[in-house]
Structures are given as structure tokens and as C-alpha cells.
Design a protein around this motif. Structure first.
Motif: not given
Length: 296
Positions: A162-172, A185-200
Motif C-alpha cells: 500500500a505504501m508503494s502505490m498512490t491512491a489513484d494508482e490503486f483505483v486504476g 470464464e473460470d469463476l474461481d479466477e473471477v473471484l480472485l480478481l474481484l477480491e484484488r479489486a476490492s482490496w485496491c
């Protein structure tokens, strides 16, 4: 939007310690240039494990770097100028300010030189609190009177990434992960991507976008549950599925997640009664499809 389309705003790391800086400079921000007051450059070079890319601001004049860290600039302002700097930043300087405190003008020019050495990514790092630092960071990170965006964003110093990126970079980065989830298509992979998006989005303190990502994540979990039941021949209560699906699609619609509404509708079609299917398709799905067609 300005941070996304006009370059990311600077990040502020208030209270970062030397160990964290050394980790950042050896990994996440490897190659970044550290700019300090000129008479502090050798001191900071030693404290940062003899990091070679530490320069005094005047020493770096005329050069440009991709990533710049301005280190302890405000904390190292002389004690006699700490309060005058604060008064200036908070717009409380009198008409004779320049006459009384001419050295503040020199510091402003020095800061301008440091900031303009940066091409892409800029961080203000203050290892300890100071009168000038608190006032400047408050000014940099507060929103305008009309709700306009701040000049800079404050980073979470409890997480190295979290220190290595600015807030705008996290939004992007969050938006990139959320968009990518729609093409997988793989739902497990979709879930991982959305978890990463939420964290960002959470790192950027973007509560609205984080809520959207979590809502879509819940919908994908529901779809995976139905998919697993079909694969394992588990009998689902159609009435319960129908009720859950209706609530889910209503929530998705409120968040503007129409792409996921269509995915959810396809997933629950085998469980819907003819009447429920007809009502949903007539009152919700057809409007979404029409809107998407018009957008194209």
C-alpha cells in the motif's frame, strides 16, 4: 477522475520508518530517486543502506526521474521557519510576510524544484511529525470547498504494498482487475480478481467502488454455488433460489452492475418459474439489453 486520466496525484507517507523505506527501495520502489535538503543527502544515503540514488534537491536540478520520493522536506525546515511555513500554507500570512520571512520563499522554490524532477510517480515521505509537515499534509490531502479532489492522497503505512502505490494508482489497478473479471470464464479466477479489486479500492479509500466490487463478488459466489450444485446433482429449492436471485439482481442493478445482472439471470434461469422468468425478462433484462445496444 483527474488522478486516473491526468496522471496519479502524489502519495503522502506520514510516519514511515527507515526499515520500511529500505524495503521499498530494495523491492517495490527499486530505482526510485530520493530527494532531500542538500545538506542532508549524505546523512540519508548512509541511513538508507548507502542507496546510490539519494540526491540533494539542488544537486538534481535539471534532471528528471520516473519515480521521486521527497524525504523529510517539511520536518527539516529550520525550527524558526516551521510556524511561518504553517501560516503561509494555511493562508494566514500577513501582507508583510515576505519581508519578515524571506527564507520561506527560498524553501518554496526548493520544493518546486524537487516536485518538478518527477515524471510519473511522486511521494512525500515524512518520518516524523512537524508543525510545517502537519499543515502541509492537511492542505495537500483535504478536499476543496465544493468537494473537489485533493492535491495528494495519504497512503496506508501499515502495508508495504500500500505504501508503494498512490491512491489513484490503486483505483486504476482495481478497475483493471474488475474489468478483467468480466472477460474470464473460470469463476474461481473471477473471484480472485474481484477480491484484488476490492482490496485496491479499499487502499484508495474508495468506498463506492469497493462496495460495487464486493457486490459483484457476492453474485459470483452465488453463481458458483449454483454451478457446483448442478455439477454434483445437488437438488436446490427453486423458490429459495428464485428469491435470492431476485434480491441479488435488484442489488446489482442499484450498483449499476448490469453485466453481472445478465450473468446472474443466465445462471438462475433453470430454477425460475415461467412467470418469474417472464417478469424479470420483461421488466429488467430487456431494459438492460436495450441500453447496452444503444450504447454501442
Amino acid at each position: 477522475d483527474k488522478g486516473l486520466f491526468q496522471g496519479s496525484r502524489p502519495g503522502v507517507l506520514l510516519g514511515a520508518n527507515i526499515d520500511q523505506l529500505n524495503i521499498l527501495l530494495s523491492d517495490k520502489l527499486k530505482g526510485a530517486v530520493v530527494l532531500t535538503h542538500d545538506d542532508s543527502a549524505s546523512h540519508w544515503r548512509r541511513r538508507l543502506n548507502d542507496y546510490k540514488r539519494v540526491y540533494g534537491i539542488r544537486e538534481a536540478k535539471g534532471l528528471e526521474f520516473k519515480t521521486v520520493i521527497i524525504l523529510d522536506f517539511f520536518q527539516e525546515i529550520p525550527p524558526s521557519l516551521q510556524k511561518p511555513w504553517r501560516e503561509l500554507v494555511l493562508n494566514r500570512a500577513g501582507q508583510d510576510f515576505e519581508y519578515k520571512h524571506p527564507l520561506v520563499g527560498n524553501l518554496l522554490k526548493l520544493l518546486y524544484t524537487g516536485v518538478t524532477r518527477c515524471i510519473e510517480k511522486l511521494f512525500f515521505v515524512e518520518t516524523s511529525s512537524s508543525t510545517a509537515g502537519k499543515a502541509t499534509i492537511r492542505w495537500l490531502t483535504q478536499k476543496g470547498p465544493g468537494g473537489e479532489g485533493s492535491f495528494a492522497t495519504q497512503n496506508n503505512i501499515d502495508d508495504i504494498e500500500a505504501m508503494s502505490m498512490t491512491a489513484d494508482e490503486f483505483v486504476g489497478e482495481g478497475i483493471n482487475n474488475a474489468e478483467l473479471s468480466q472477460s474470464v470464464e473460470d469463476l474461481d479466477e473471477v473471484l480472485l480478481l474481484l477480491e484484488r479489486a476490492s482490496w485496491c479500492f479499499e487502499q484508495a479509500d474508495s468506498t463506492d467502488l469497493a462496495a460495487k466490487a464486493r457486490m459483484q463478488h457476492s453474485s459470483v459466489l452465488f453463481r458458483r454455488e449454483l454451478e457446483t450444485s448442478r455439477d454434483q446433482n445437488v437438488v436446490q429449492n427453486h423458490a429459495v433460489v428464485e428469491m435470492r436471485a431476485a434480491k441479488m439482481m435488484e442489488s446489482l442493478s442499484r450498483e449499476g452492475l448490469f453485466f453481472e445482472v445478465l450473468n446472474s439471470f443466465d445462471a438462475v434461469m433453470p430454477y425460475l418459474s415461467a412467470y418469474a422468468s417472464e417478469q424479470l425478462e420483461r421488466g429488467l433484462i430487456s431494459d438492460i439489453v436495450l441500453a447496452e445496444t444503444e450504447d454501442r
